[in-house]
Design a protein around this motif. Sequence first.
Motif, PDB file in Angstrom:
ATOM      1  N   PRO A  60       0.826  -1.217   0.000  1.00  0.00           N
ATOM      2  CA  PRO A  60       0.000   0.000   0.000  1.00  0.00           C
ATOM      3  C   PRO A  60       0.857   1.262   0.000  1.00  0.00           C
ATOM      4  N   VAL A  61       0.366   2.286  -0.697  1.00  0.00           N
ATOM      5  CA  VAL A  61       1.004   3.606  -0.705  1.00  0.00           C
ATOM      6  C   VAL A  61       0.067   4.572   0.018  1.00  0.00           C
ATOM      7  N   ILE A  62       0.579   5.220   1.059  1.00  0.00           N
ATOM      8  CA  ILE A  62      -0.255   6.055   1.920  1.00  0.00           C
ATOM      9  C   ILE A  62       0.237   7.498   1.878  1.00  0.00           C
ATOM     10  N   ASP A  63      -0.682   8.398   1.566  1.00  0.00           N
ATOM     11  CA  ASP A  63      -0.382   9.829   1.431  1.00  0.00           C
ATOM     12  C   ASP A  63      -0.545  10.506   2.797  1.00  0.00           C
ATOM     13  N   LEU A  64       0.550  11.109   3.289  1.00  0.00           N
ATOM     14  CA  LEU A  64       0.505  11.749   4.609  1.00  0.00           C
ATOM     15  C   LEU A  64       0.281  13.254   4.532  1.00  0.00           C
ATOM     16  N   SER A  65      -0.048  13.772   3.345  1.00  0.00           N
ATOM     17  CA  SER A  65      -0.114  15.230   3.196  1.00  0.00           C
ATOM     18  C   SER A  65      -1.144  15.876   4.116  1.00  0.00           C
ATOM     19  N   ASN A  66      -2.216  15.162   4.462  1.00  0.00           N
ATOM     20  CA  ASN A  66      -3.249  15.752   5.333  1.00  0.00           C
ATOM     21  C   ASN A  66      -3.239  15.155   6.739  1.00  0.00           C
ATOM     22  N   VAL A  67      -2.054  14.721   7.184  1.00  0.00           N
ATOM     23  CA  VAL A  67      -1.980  14.007   8.460  1.00  0.00           C
ATOM     24  C   VAL A  67      -2.357  14.895   9.658  1.00  0.00           C
ATOM     25  N   SER A  68      -2.199  16.214   9.495  1.00  0.00           N
ATOM     26  CA  SER A  68      -2.531  17.126  10.602  1.00  0.00           C
ATOM     27  C   SER A  68      -3.959  17.665  10.518  1.00  0.00           C
ATOM     28  N   SER A  69      -4.679  17.252   9.482  1.00  0.00           N
ATOM     29  CA  SER A  69      -6.056  17.745   9.304  1.00  0.00           C
ATOM     30  C   SER A  69      -7.036  16.864  10.067  1.00  0.00           C
ATOM     31  N   PRO A  70      -7.812  17.451  10.988  1.00  0.00           N
ATOM     32  CA  PRO A  70      -8.792  16.658  11.745  1.00  0.00           C
ATOM     33  C   PRO A  70      -9.779  15.922  10.830  1.00  0.00           C
ATOM     34  N   ASP A  71     -10.038  16.506   9.654  1.00  0.00           N
ATOM     35  CA  ASP A  71     -10.989  15.888   8.726  1.00  0.00           C
ATOM     36  C   ASP A  71     -10.426  14.642   8.049  1.00  0.00           C
ATOM     37  N   HIS A  72      -9.106  14.548   7.950  1.00  0.00           N
ATOM     38  CA  HIS A  72      -8.496  13.446   7.192  1.00  0.00           C
ATOM     39  C   HIS A  72      -7.693  12.468   8.041  1.00  0.00           C
ATOM     40  N   ARG A  73      -7.334  12.865   9.268  1.00  0.00           N
ATOM     41  CA  ARG A  73      -6.400  12.052  10.046  1.00  0.00           C
ATOM     42  C   ARG A  73      -6.934  10.643  10.305  1.00  0.00           C
ATOM     43  N   GLN A  74      -8.208  10.527  10.665  1.00  0.00           N
ATOM     44  CA  GLN A  74      -8.736   9.209  10.987  1.00  0.00           C
ATOM     45  C   GLN A  74      -8.675   8.267   9.788  1.00  0.00           C
ATOM     46  N   GLU A  75      -8.901   8.819   8.611  1.00  0.00           N
ATOM     47  CA  GLU A  75      -8.818   7.990   7.395  1.00  0.00           C
ATOM     48  C   GLU A  75      -7.391   7.470   7.201  1.00  0.00           C
ATOM     49  N   ILE A  76      -6.390   8.338   7.482  1.00  0.00           N
ATOM     50  CA  ILE A  76      -4.990   7.930   7.350  1.00  0.00           C
ATOM     51  C   ILE A  76      -4.640   6.891   8.416  1.00  0.00           C
ATOM     52  N   VAL A  77      -5.148   7.087   9.642  1.00  0.00           N
ATOM     53  CA  VAL A  77      -4.950   6.093  10.710  1.00  0.00           C
ATOM     54  C   VAL A  77      -5.478   4.733  10.251  1.00  0.00           C
ATOM     55  N   GLN A  91       4.318   2.064   1.872  1.00  0.00           N
ATOM     56  CA  GLN A  91       5.124   3.226   1.500  1.00  0.00           C
ATOM     57  C   GLN A  91       4.363   4.481   1.865  1.00  0.00           C
ATOM     58  N   VAL A  92       5.080   5.496   2.348  1.00  0.00           N
ATOM     59  CA  VAL A  92       4.439   6.785   2.620  1.00  0.00           C
ATOM     60  C   VAL A  92       4.996   7.821   1.651  1.00  0.00           C
ATOM     61  N   ILE A  93       4.091   8.679   1.155  1.00  0.00           N
ATOM     62  CA  ILE A  93       4.476   9.805   0.300  1.00  0.00           C
ATOM     63  C   ILE A  93       3.994  11.087   0.968  1.00  0.00           C
TER      64      ILE A  93
END
Length: 365
Positions: A60-77, A91-93
């Motif tokens: 899997p390739v996981i995009d961390l660009s919105n890791v600090s956004s409350p709206d997107h963090r849970q999806e990244i988790v 992989q993280v980009i």
Amino acid sequence: MAATSSYDRLKELKEFDESKIGVKGLSDSGIKTIPDFFKHPPQTPPDLKSKSSQGNTNIPVIDLSNVSSPDHRQEIVNQIKEAAKSWGFFQVINHGVPIPVLEETIRAIKAFHEKPREIKSKYYKREESQGVMYASNNDLYRAEVACWHDSLQAWMGPKPLDPEDLPAVCRKEMVTWDLSATKVAETVMGLLSEGLGLEEGKFKDLTFSDARVLVGHIYPHCPQPDLTMGITSHTDPGVVTLLLQNQIPGLQVMHGDEWVNIKPVHGGVIINVGDFLQIVSNGEYKSVQHRVLANSCKEPRISVVEFFNLSKWKGDGYFGPLPELLSAEKPAIYRDFSAQEFLENFYTKGLDSTSLIDKITINHD
């Protein structure tokens, strides 16, 4: 395996080791056949090519660009949690490290390995658990068979390393990468912690990123790649591992019952779960077998690996599944283990597929 009954393996190992030329020196010398102590028994790499996944399967390739956004963090988790459960690799980009830093790190490690033997040999030693060490095969004398790579290794923490101890050609880049890799690792550990229902800072508080060892591998061209391995199948012992590599193929990850070829994404950092994290997560996250094929390309494969592990053991000196994750429905599947047991399991044998996990799994039958 041996060509004749008079073959003295230990003598040949010592001669190779004391020459300090490494695998790179053997490759550069233009040899057409590899020394016997690099030749793996036929059953070790069983039909290397046909077992490899030839499709487009990739980690899997996981995009961390919105890791600090409350709206997107849970999806990244959720994405990180699923990747760590089902693959053990991802992989993280958009991780915050500029691409030139990644490229300069790889270039600097390559530059060290391309230095003359006289310069590299100043760092050639076999003290694995401290300082700076250049060698071919850390486990040369412990492993049953050698692999086709050389390594520059540096302990970056918990005790700060004096940058002057690092080779000048890659000093600045190794220090910069250590700082960058630690930030990425701590971000990912926060996500992994949240994926278990714990506080974001839990792993950092437990010093899970303090003991750090940075390793720059070179996999030179091998004249007989079907007879040896770049690195044999193994799992990593620690918490998480971060990997940078150039575009030369070779890394394979076991997924299900097949080896999958891993293609690095430009600008990405490959991350994998170690045995320690599998244990403390009580099996939620998976530490999986991976290996590197011997390099058949003329261009060397370069990989820069940083291993993260805890530095402070708990007051009682033991670690095991985190108590917060255990319940009547989810009892511990691993027993506690000590720092000594953890280290002995790694430093008393060759790099192989027998991990600490096998030894401390509790049989609930």
